[in-house]
Design a protein around this motif. Structure first.
Motif, mmCIF file in Angstrom:
data_model
loop_
_atom_site.group_PDB
_atom_site.id
_atom_site.type_symbol
_atom_site.label_atom_id
_atom_site.label_comp_id
_atom_site.label_asym_id
_atom_site.label_seq_id
_atom_site.Cartn_x
_atom_site.Cartn_y
_atom_site.Cartn_z
ATOM 1 N N LYS A 46 0.833 -1.202 0.000
ATOM 2 C CA LYS A 46 0.000 0.000 0.000
ATOM 3 C C LYS A 46 0.866 1.248 0.000
ATOM 4 O O LYS A 46 1.888 1.303 0.681
ATOM 5 C CB LYS A 46 -0.890 -0.010 1.245
ATOM 6 C CG LYS A 46 -1.972 1.024 1.196
ATOM 7 C CD LYS A 46 -3.148 0.620 2.046
ATOM 8 C CE LYS A 46 -4.278 1.603 1.834
ATOM 9 N NZ LYS A 46 -5.456 1.262 2.584
ATOM 10 N N LEU A 47 0.421 2.248 -0.766
ATOM 11 C CA LEU A 47 1.095 3.541 -0.779
ATOM 12 C C LEU A 47 0.359 4.467 0.183
ATOM 13 O O LEU A 47 -0.854 4.662 0.054
ATOM 14 C CB LEU A 47 1.071 4.115 -2.200
ATOM 15 C CG LEU A 47 1.793 5.444 -2.427
ATOM 16 C CD1 LEU A 47 3.288 5.303 -2.193
ATOM 17 C CD2 LEU A 47 1.525 5.944 -3.856
ATOM 18 N N LYS A 48 1.082 4.995 1.166
ATOM 19 C CA LYS A 48 0.486 5.961 2.106
ATOM 20 C C LYS A 48 1.360 7.201 2.109
ATOM 21 O O LYS A 48 2.477 7.161 2.629
ATOM 22 C CB LYS A 48 0.401 5.376 3.521
ATOM 23 C CG LYS A 48 -0.600 4.243 3.645
ATOM 24 C CD LYS A 48 -0.999 4.002 5.086
ATOM 25 C CE LYS A 48 -2.083 2.923 5.121
ATOM 26 N NZ LYS A 48 -2.937 2.981 6.283
ATOM 27 N N ARG A 103 5.148 6.963 1.634
ATOM 28 C CA ARG A 103 5.653 5.660 2.088
ATOM 29 C C ARG A 103 4.967 4.540 1.325
ATOM 30 O O ARG A 103 3.757 4.587 1.112
ATOM 31 C CB ARG A 103 5.359 5.460 3.583
ATOM 32 C CG ARG A 103 6.088 6.424 4.512
ATOM 33 C CD ARG A 103 5.667 6.163 5.950
ATOM 34 N NE ARG A 103 4.245 6.350 6.129
ATOM 35 C CZ ARG A 103 3.492 5.630 6.949
ATOM 36 N NH1 ARG A 103 4.020 4.679 7.687
ATOM 37 N NH2 ARG A 103 2.195 5.872 7.051
ATOM 38 N N PHE A 159 0.531 -0.817 7.092
ATOM 39 C CA PHE A 159 -0.291 -1.784 6.358
ATOM 40 C C PHE A 159 0.469 -3.085 6.244
ATOM 41 O O PHE A 159 1.674 -3.101 6.007
ATOM 42 C CB PHE A 159 -0.586 -1.265 4.942
ATOM 43 C CG PHE A 159 -1.224 -2.290 4.051
ATOM 44 C CD1 PHE A 159 -2.593 -2.478 4.095
ATOM 45 C CD2 PHE A 159 -0.456 -3.078 3.204
ATOM 46 C CE1 PHE A 159 -3.191 -3.443 3.291
ATOM 47 C CE2 PHE A 159 -1.053 -4.044 2.393
ATOM 48 C CZ PHE A 159 -2.416 -4.220 2.440
ATOM 49 N N GLN A 208 -7.895 10.424 2.295
ATOM 50 C CA GLN A 208 -6.819 9.899 3.152
ATOM 51 C C GLN A 208 -6.353 11.023 4.082
ATOM 52 O O GLN A 208 -6.045 12.123 3.605
ATOM 53 C CB GLN A 208 -5.671 9.430 2.263
ATOM 54 C CG GLN A 208 -4.625 8.614 2.992
ATOM 55 C CD GLN A 208 -3.546 8.104 2.027
ATOM 56 O OE1 GLN A 208 -2.858 8.862 1.375
ATOM 57 N NE2 GLN A 208 -3.419 6.817 1.936
#
Lengths: 106, 464
Positions: free
Chosen positions: A57-59, A62, B126, B389
């Motif tokens: 996952k891209l957050k 990061r 995650f 987000q």
């Protein structure tokens, strides 16, 4: 630096901000990440357990490994959290109009 | 000390009260804001040692932080299965995870093998499973032991005995709460009036516009107490209003203040030093100028109007367009005022539209002399819009200024003022010859309520 080094690999239309995707270039699998700071290209395999980061996952800036949650900074590939301690190789990216090109030569 | 006062806590500042101001609102005021619930709680000093003693902090870790409800993150921090959030409170670390499409679970962040923290740091992460970085023991998202390298060497280990230790976890208002006490009562009981009051101001329909986390040079209680009264407004912020704020104590866990923005009473400053704002009092135009930080359309108050009416109307228009929300029926008080609910021990929720914050204060690791202050701006979300987000927190050190946090705008200097006295106060606790601090009966009553409830936690656990 010659423009010949760059290979077009994807289009911005298919990689909106906040998304990442893997592309195959010269026998390597490269992860493209589009964040608020731009488009970045890195090795797609986690330096810890070799899991495919495109399945993580891209957050923000990061990317997180799906297997153990190791985080890497997509801007330079550096490892941010254990269990990964080695960073990912990163590649130069050039965005021209809608075209995303990367240079995989050293 | 006040034995001769027939009704301690009954005195109020001169001039219009908050209730009287709300009675002149140009729109209908939501019923909870008309409630008044003050009670005199005593006037004994509060011992300085509570802010500086390592023993007292140790008791808080053992008997308070181990047993109270506290929010960890917003639900939109963990929207997808596998999303997690690590939360640190003193020596404790908890993992909150979206374990299924409609399930959120929480676990102690420690491997049942040799106790190593499984996930480091704090914040979002995650993974499809949790794997300890030491020997590779692995756990599913619902905490069950699922892989154990060299299984042959651990015949005494099973899923029943060595799964992750669960932590109580519930949600309210879009926040994910945890309680480290496996015997804790339900969150709904702990929230007292909050669910009823906030049914008028649904926090689940808000988005995190900005999250700033700053280290503050004072004990967590001193830090939050700087935000529990508007009495400091005159001296700390050089502001005219604050003396007429309303304070309510709703129970052991919930208190509130309502601090009107955009009006004040010169009479409320009758015994303040000097003539500032008192003689002559500020004109409505001068008050409007003070509100120009909100970015108003008007720079003068039309005849027959008040600065408060004009500012509220301008903000309805401006924020309505910016956020895609119809504020035409929203009261002046919600548009303008600083309305602050506190949930014991360390959480603040603001239902206001312009002043729309959430605070959380907690110990900085196990250091008694510093704290972490999480500051979130929770912006109303347009009807039907999905939560975006949330932004990563902007982290500021003790030395940094709030003005360095991009997006804070005019609030930056205000928060610098709010936190600018904390180092002096923490030092003062240590040098004081007088053993305790003294509180105002009305304006500082919420601070006393927190200490009373804190004592209940410390004493209840001590008797177990």
């Amino acid at each position: 630096m010659s423009n010949d080094e760059f290979v077009q690999v994807a289009s911005l239309a298919n990689l909106p901000q906040g998304r990442c995707a893997a592309v195959a270039v010269a026998d390597r699998e490269i992860l493209l990440c589009h964040t608020a700071d731009g488009v970045f290209a890195l090795d797609n395999l986690c330096t810890h357990g070799a899991a495919r980061l495109c399945e993580g996952k891209l957050k923000g800036n990061r990317v997180l490994c799906p297997l153990h949650g190791a985080a890497f900074d997509v801007r330079d590939g550096s490892a941010l959290s254990r269990p990964a301690v080695r960073g990912l190789a990163s590649y130069r990216v050039k965005v021209t109009g809608d075209a995303i090109a990367i240079a995989v030569t050293d | 000390m006040n034995q001769n006062n027939p009704a301690p806590g009954a005195a109020r500042a001169g001039g219009a009260t908050v209730a009287e101001t709300l009675a002149t609102d140009s729109r209908e005021v939501p019923a909870p804001l008309l409630d008044q619930s003050y009670q005199f709680l005593g006037d004994d000093d509060i011992d300085c040692s509570r802010y500086i003693s390592a023993d007292f902090a140790r008791k808080e870790f053992d008997r308070l932080w181990n047993r109270c409800w506290q929010w960890v993150c917003r639900e939109e921090h963990i929207p997808d299965v596998g999303d997690n959030y690590v939360y640190q409170i003193g020596p404790y670390s908890v993992i909150v995870v979206r374990s299924s499409a409609d399930g959120i679970r929480a676990f102690i962040n420690s491997c049942p093998h040799r106790a190593t923290r499984i996930l480091g740091g704090e914040g979002t992460g995650f993974s499809n499973a949790f794997t300890c970085p030491f020997h590779g023991w692995s756990f599913s998202l619902d905490g069950c032991l699922q892989a154990l390298p060299a299984r042959w060497d651990f015949p005494h280990v099973s899923e029943e005995t060595h799964s992750l230790q669960p932590v109580q976890c519930e949600t309210w208002g879009g926040f994910v709460f945890i309680n480290l006490d496996t015997h804790a009562g339900p969150l709904a009981d702990y929230l007292e009036v909050l669910p009823a009051h906030f049914s008028h101001f649904p926090l689940e329909r808000r988005r995190v516009r900005l999250h700033v986390q700053k280290t503050l040079p004072a004990n967590w209680k001193a830090a939050q107490e700087a935000f529990m009264e508007a009495y400091h407004n005159f001296e700390t912020h050089d502001g005219p209003n604050g003396a007429n704020a309303q304070y309510d104590i709703f129970g052991k866990y919930v208190s509130r203040f309502i601090h009107n923005i955009g009006n004040y009473s010169a009479e409320s400053l009758a015994d303040y030093p000097g003539d500032k704002w008192r003689a002559p009092p500020l004109s409505e135009n001068e008050i409007l100028q003070m509100l120009s930080v909100f970015g108003l359309e008007h720079d003068e108050v039309p005849a027959g109007k008040t600065a408060r009416e004009v500012a509220a109307q301008d903000l309805r228009h401006k924020l309505g367009e910016a956020l895609g929300i119809d504020f035409s029926a929203t009261s002046d008080t919600l548009m303008l005022d600083s309305i602050e609910y506190h949930l014991f021990p360390n959480m603040f929720f603001f239902p206001g539209i312009t002043v729309s914050m959430v605070y959380r204060f907690r110990p900085n690791g196990e250091d008694v002399d510093s704290s972490l202050f999480d500051f979130l701006i929770l912006e109303p979300l347009a009807e039907g819009a999905q939560h975006p987000q949330p932004p990563e927190p902007v982290c500021l050190s003790v030395e940094q200024s709030y003005t360095e946090a991009e997006g804070l705008g005019w609030l930056g200097p205000v928060y610098d003022e709010d936190t600018g006295n904390l180092a002096l106060q923490q030092q003062g606790f240590k040098t004081a010859r007088k053993p305790g601090i003294t509180l105002g009966n009305y304006q500082e009553s919420r601070i006393r309520r927190v200490h009373m409830t804190l004592d209940e936690f410390l004493e209840e656990a001590g008797n177990e």
